[in-house]
Design an enzyme around this catalytic site. Structure first.
Site, PDB file in Angstrom:
ATOM      1  N   SER A   1      26.493  72.555   7.693  1.00 30.24           N
ATOM      2  CA  SER A   1      25.089  72.402   7.295  1.00 30.24           C
ATOM      3  C   SER A   1      24.324  71.343   8.078  1.00 30.24           C
ATOM      4  O   SER A   1      23.351  71.630   8.752  1.00 30.24           O
ATOM      5  CB  SER A   1      24.999  72.088   5.819  1.00 30.24           C
ATOM      6  OG  SER A   1      25.105  73.269   5.089  1.00 30.24           O
ATOM      7  N   THR A   2      24.731  70.122   7.975  1.00 32.75           N
ATOM      8  CA  THR A   2      23.934  69.057   8.568  1.00 32.75           C
ATOM      9  C   THR A   2      24.750  68.378   9.657  1.00 32.75           C
ATOM     10  O   THR A   2      25.968  68.507   9.688  1.00 32.75           O
ATOM     11  CB  THR A   2      23.574  68.002   7.508  1.00 32.75           C
ATOM     12  OG1 THR A   2      24.793  67.442   7.026  1.00 32.75           O
ATOM     13  CG2 THR A   2      22.811  68.601   6.361  1.00 32.75           C
TER      14      THR A   2
END
Ligand SMILES: [Zn+2]
Length: 707
Positions: free
Chosen positions: A24-25
Site C-alpha cells: 500500500s504505502t
C-alpha cells in the site's frame, strides 16, 4: 482444488504466469518485507506447477500505491490487459482477494479470467474461475475482504473520533503550542516564540486587521516562528517573515484560544479517485469543539470577536468598502461613518447648493448583496457635521491631556514590546556565537580540518551577531526619533491649540478630517424622528449627539411662517398682486430668496390652504355682478359702469380685475332655484314708476340668456 494438477493443463502452461505484488504505502514497502518474501515464494509454487521460471512475470509496479481504486494502479491495469488478451495462464497473488480491493475491479478480473480460461493461485490453493464452485468461493473472498476493510477502517476511524470527542486525540499543534511530557497542551516554553505569538494577537487587537498586523511586524523588522512539517528540516523551528496567510490561519485557529478542535478540514474522494481537501468548514460542521481545553494565548471571547472582525474585513474588502483615507470634500465623517441600521460603512455624496457642497451620508445595501438595490438610510450631513465639530471642540479641552497621554503611552508600550523582542533576537545570535566559540576552543588544534571549519562557523556567527546588533540599534534610533519629533509635536499641538486650529479658515477640510480620525474610531448614524450619532473615541470613550432631522428640500425652501401669516392678513384687504407689491416694498423675500410675484402669492395661498380673497368677500355678503344686476334690475355692464362712477361699492378680488359688490340693502332672499327674491321685490318697489315687473322679467331673461 484438492488436486492442483487437475486444473492446470497444457493450454495453461503454454501461456505466461503473472505474479502480482502490491504494497500500500511506501512505508509498508519498507517495513513489510515479510509479506514480500511470501509473495516471491509463490513463484516457486508456479514453477512447481510446471511454468518455466522465465515465463513467470512479476507485476510489482503498484508498490507504494493505495489499493482503494484501480485508477492509479498501472500494474493492476497491465495485469487485466494481459489476462484479457489471453496471454495469462495463471495469476498468482498472496491473497487473491486483495488483488483488487475494490469489489468491482475484483469481479471484473474474475469475469475476464473466466472468459480467457485463466487460473488463479494463492497460498490457499488454485482456482478455476470457469468452475462454478471456485468462482463462488473467489467472490466470497472478495466480499469478505471488502467487509474486513470496512470494519478495519470503521474501527480505526471510530477510535480516532471517540478520542477526539474526549479531546484526547494527539494532533499537530500550531506554532506557539506544544505537548508536555504528560501529553497536555502548553504554551511553547521558548519565550521568543511565546512573545511573538502574543505580540501578534496584541497587534491584531489594536489594528483590527490581519494585513495591518503583518505590516506592523515587517515595519518593525520582526520575524515570526514557523514549525517545518516536512522535508529534511521536519520538526525544526525556523524564523521567517510573517506571511498574510499565516496571520489568517493564526487568527482562525481556535487552539490559540485554548480550545480543542477536530474536523475543521474534510477530505473528499472525487470520482476520478483523487482526493480533495476542504479547508475551513463552517463551525457547525466541525466534529469536535471543546473550549477551554488547554492553555491558550487569547480567551474564547477574544477568539470569537476576532472571527467577527475578520468576517467583517472580508466583507468590506470584497465590496471595496475599506476605511477610505481622508479625501478633499468637506464631509467630516467620510470613511468613518457606520450605518446604525445594518452596520455597514456609509458612503458620502455631495449635493451642490449654491457655492457650497452639502455632504450626504448614505448606506446602500446593494453593494453587499449585489442582487437588489436597497437604500438603507440617507442622512444629510451639514448640520450633523456642525454638531460633531462642536462636540469635538467641547470635548477636547478636558479630554486633551488624557487622550494625548493615552496615545503616547500606547506608542511607548508598543515600542517597548518590539524592542524586547528584537533584543531576544540579538541574544540568540550572541548565544550562537558563544556556542561556536566554545566548540572551536575545545577542538584539538592538531585536527586542522575540523578546527578550520569550526573557526569559519564562529566567524559566520559573529557576523550574524554584528548584523543583529546593528539592526537593533538602527530600529531603536528610528523608534526614538519617531516619538521625539513627529508624534509628540502633533499630539501637543492637538491638545493645546485644538479649538483654534479647528475653527481656523486656513485648516483644509482634509486636515480637519485627519484630526477627526486621530480622535474618533468611528461614528454610527441612525435616522429616526431625529438623527442620532454615536461617537466612539480612540481611547474607548463614547458620546452620543442627537440633532433634529434636517428639512427635506421642500421643507428647506419653505416660506417663513411670518410671511404666510402676513399674506393671510393682507388677503382680507388686497389682491394677490397687491400683496406681492406690499411684501416687496417691505423688502421681504421668499423661501428661495426671491422677490414676490402675484402668482407666487397665489401658490403660497393654495399650499398653506389660506382662504382666497373671493371667498372671504362672499362670506362677508358681497354680491357677484350677476346678482347685483338682478337686484338692481339693470344689465351687468351697467353695474360695472356704476361701480366705476362710485355709485356702487365694488371690491376687486383677483388680478384680472373682477369685482364683488356690496349688498345695497337688506339681506337678499332666495327662491328654490337660488334666485334672489326679496332684493328684486325691493327694487320693484323703489323703481319710481319707471320700472315694472315686466322689465324686471325681461332683464332676468336677458341675463339668463347671457349666462
Ligand atoms: Zn445600512
Amino acid at each position: 482444488m484438492v488436486d492442483l494438477n487437475q486444473k492446470v493443463n497444457s493450454e495453461h502452461l503454454k501461456r505466461n504466469a503473472y505474479l502480482y505484488i502490491r504494497q500500500s504505502t511506501p512505508r509498508q514497502v519498507l517495513e513489510n518485507t515479510e509479506s514480500a518474501k511470501r509473495q516471491y515464494a509463490l513463484r516457486q509454487r508456479a514453477a512447481a506447477l510446471g511454468w518455466p521460471m522465465e515465463r513467470i512475470i512479476v507485476v510489482d509496479s503498484d508498490q507504494g500505491h493505495s489499493g482503494a481504486s484501480v485508477v492509479d494502479r498501472e500494474g493492476f491495469q497491465k495485469l487485466v490487459g494481459e489476462v484479457g488478451m489471453g496471454r495469462a495462464g495463471i495469476v498468482l497473488g498472496l491473497e487473491v482477494s486483495r488483488l483488487a480491493r475494490n469489489n468491482a475491479d475484483w469481479h471484473r478480473l474474475l469475469e475476464i479470467c473466466a472468459l480467457t480460461d485463466t487460473l488463479i493461485l494463492d497460498e490457499d490453493g488454485i482456482y478455476d474461475p470457469k468452475n462454478f464452485n471456485d468462482r463462488l468461493l473467489l467472490g466470497l473472498k472478495g466480499t469478505m475482504s471488502e467487509a474486513e476493510l470496512h470494519v478495519l477502517y470503521a474501527r480505526m476511524r471510530g477510535g480516532i473520533l471517540s478520542k477526539a470527542r474526549r479531546g484526547e486525540l494527539t494532533v499537530r499543534l500550531p506554532v506557539g503550542l506544544v505537548y508536555d511530557d504528560k501529553g497536555g497542551v502548553v504554551l511553547d516554553p521558548d519565550t521568543q516564540v511565546q512573545q511573538s505569538v502574543r505580540l501578534f494577537f496584541t497587534e491584531f487587537g489594536r489594528e483590527s486587521s490581519a494585513y495591518a498586523a503583518v505590516k506592523s511586524f515587517r515595519r518593525q523588522g520582526l520575524l515570526f516562528p514557523k514549525r517545518m512539517f516536512g522535508g529534511p528540516r521536519r520538526g525544526e523551528l525556523v524564523w521567517v517573515e510573517l506571511a498574510y496567510s499565516q496571520a489568517i490561519s493564526l487568527l482562525r485557529n481556535p487552539r490559540y484560544a485554548g480550545a480543542f478542535v477536530f474536523g475543521r478540514t474534510r477530505i473528499r474522494k472525487k470520482a476520478d479517485g483523487h482526493f480533495k481537501i476542504v479547508k475551513d468548514l463552517p463551525r457547525d460542521q466541525w466534529h469536535t469543539l471543546l473550549p477551554n481545553a488547554h492553555a491558550g494565548y487569547i480567551s474564547w471571547e477574544e477568539y470569537e470577536a476576532n472571527q467577527r472582525r475578520l468576517d467583517e474585513n472580508v466583507r468590506f474588502r470584497s465590496a471595496d468598502r475599506r476605511n477610505t483615507p481622508p479625501r478633499e470634500g468637506p464631509a467630516l465623517l467620510q470613511g468613518i461613518a457606520l450605518c446604525g441600521r445594518c452596520g455597514e460603512r456609509m458612503f458620502v455624496h455631495y449635493r451642490k447648493r449654491g457655492d457650497s457642497l452639502i455632504p450626504e451620508y448614505f448606506c446602500n445595501e446593494s453593494n453587499l448583496t449585489l442582487t437588489k438595490r436597497v437604500l438603507c438610510q440617507q442622512i444629510l450631513g451639514g448640520d450633523l457635521d456642525l454638531a460633531i465639530s462642536k462636540l469635538l471642540v467641547e470635548a477636547m479641552t478636558p479630554m486633551a491631556l488624557e487622550v494625548a497621554l493615552g496615545v503616547q503611552a500606547e506608542i511607548q508600550s508598543r515600542l517597548k514590546e518590539a524592542d524586547r523582542l528584537r533584543r531576544t533576537q540579538v541574544d540568540r545570535a550572541q548565544y550562537d556565537a558563544q556556542l561556536a566559540q566554545r566548540r572551536y576552543m575545545q577542538v584539538d588544534p592538531a585536527n586542522r580540518l575540523v578546527a578550520d571549519a569550526l573557526e569559519a562557523d564562529w566567524n559566520e556567527r559573529l557576523r550574524i551577531l554584528k548584523e543583529a546588533q546593528e539592526e537593533y540599534e538602527r530600529q531603536r534610533q528610528v523608534d526614538r526619533s519617531a516619538i521625539d519629533s513627529e508624534h509628540r509635536e502633533r499630539i501637543l499641538a492637538l491638545a493645546t491649540d485644538f479649538p483654534k486650529l479647528w475653527a481656523s479658515p486656513n485648516t483644509a477640510a482634509r486636515e480637519r478630517k485627519r484630526i477627526v480620525r486621530l480622535m474618533l474610531e468611528d461614528v454610527t448614524l441612525i435616522k429616526d424622528q431625529q438623527i442620532t450619532a454615536h461617537l466612539r473615541f480612540k481611547g474607548g470613550a463614547t458620546r452620543t449627539v442627537s440633532i433634529p432631522r434636517p428639512l427635506t428640500a421642500s421643507e428647506m425652501w419653505k416660506t417663513s411662517p411670518e410671511i404666510v401669516a402676513e399674506i393671510d392678513r393682507l388677503l382680507e384687504q388686497h389682491t394677490t398682486r397687491e400683496i406681492a407689491n406690499i411684501l416687496n416694498q417691505r423688502a421681504l423675500l421668499s423661501g428661495t430668496n426671491q422677490a414676490f410675484t402675484g402668482n407666487m402669492v397665489i401658490g403660497i395661498q393654495q399650499r398653506y390652504g389660506l382662504r382666497p380673497r373671493r371667498d372671504r368677500l362672499r362670506q362677508a355678503g358681497f354680491l357677484t355682478q350677476h346678482e347685483m344686476a338682478e337686484i338692481l334690475g339693470v344689465s351687468q355692464g351697467t353695474v360695472s359702469r356704476r361701480c366705476k362712477r362710485g355709485l356702487i361699492k365694488g371690491y376687486v378680488y383677483n388680478d384680472r380685475g373682477d369685482s364683488l359688490y356690496e349688498d345695497p340693502g337688506a339681506e337678499p332672499m332666495y327662491d328654490a332655484r337660488g334666485r334672489i327674491l326679496r332684493g328684486r321685490r325691493k327694487l320693484t318697489q323703489v323703481a319710481h314708476g319707471r320700472s315694472s315687473a315686466v322689465r324686471a322679467e325681461r332683464s332676468f331673461g336677458r341675463t339668463r340668456s347671457t349666462h
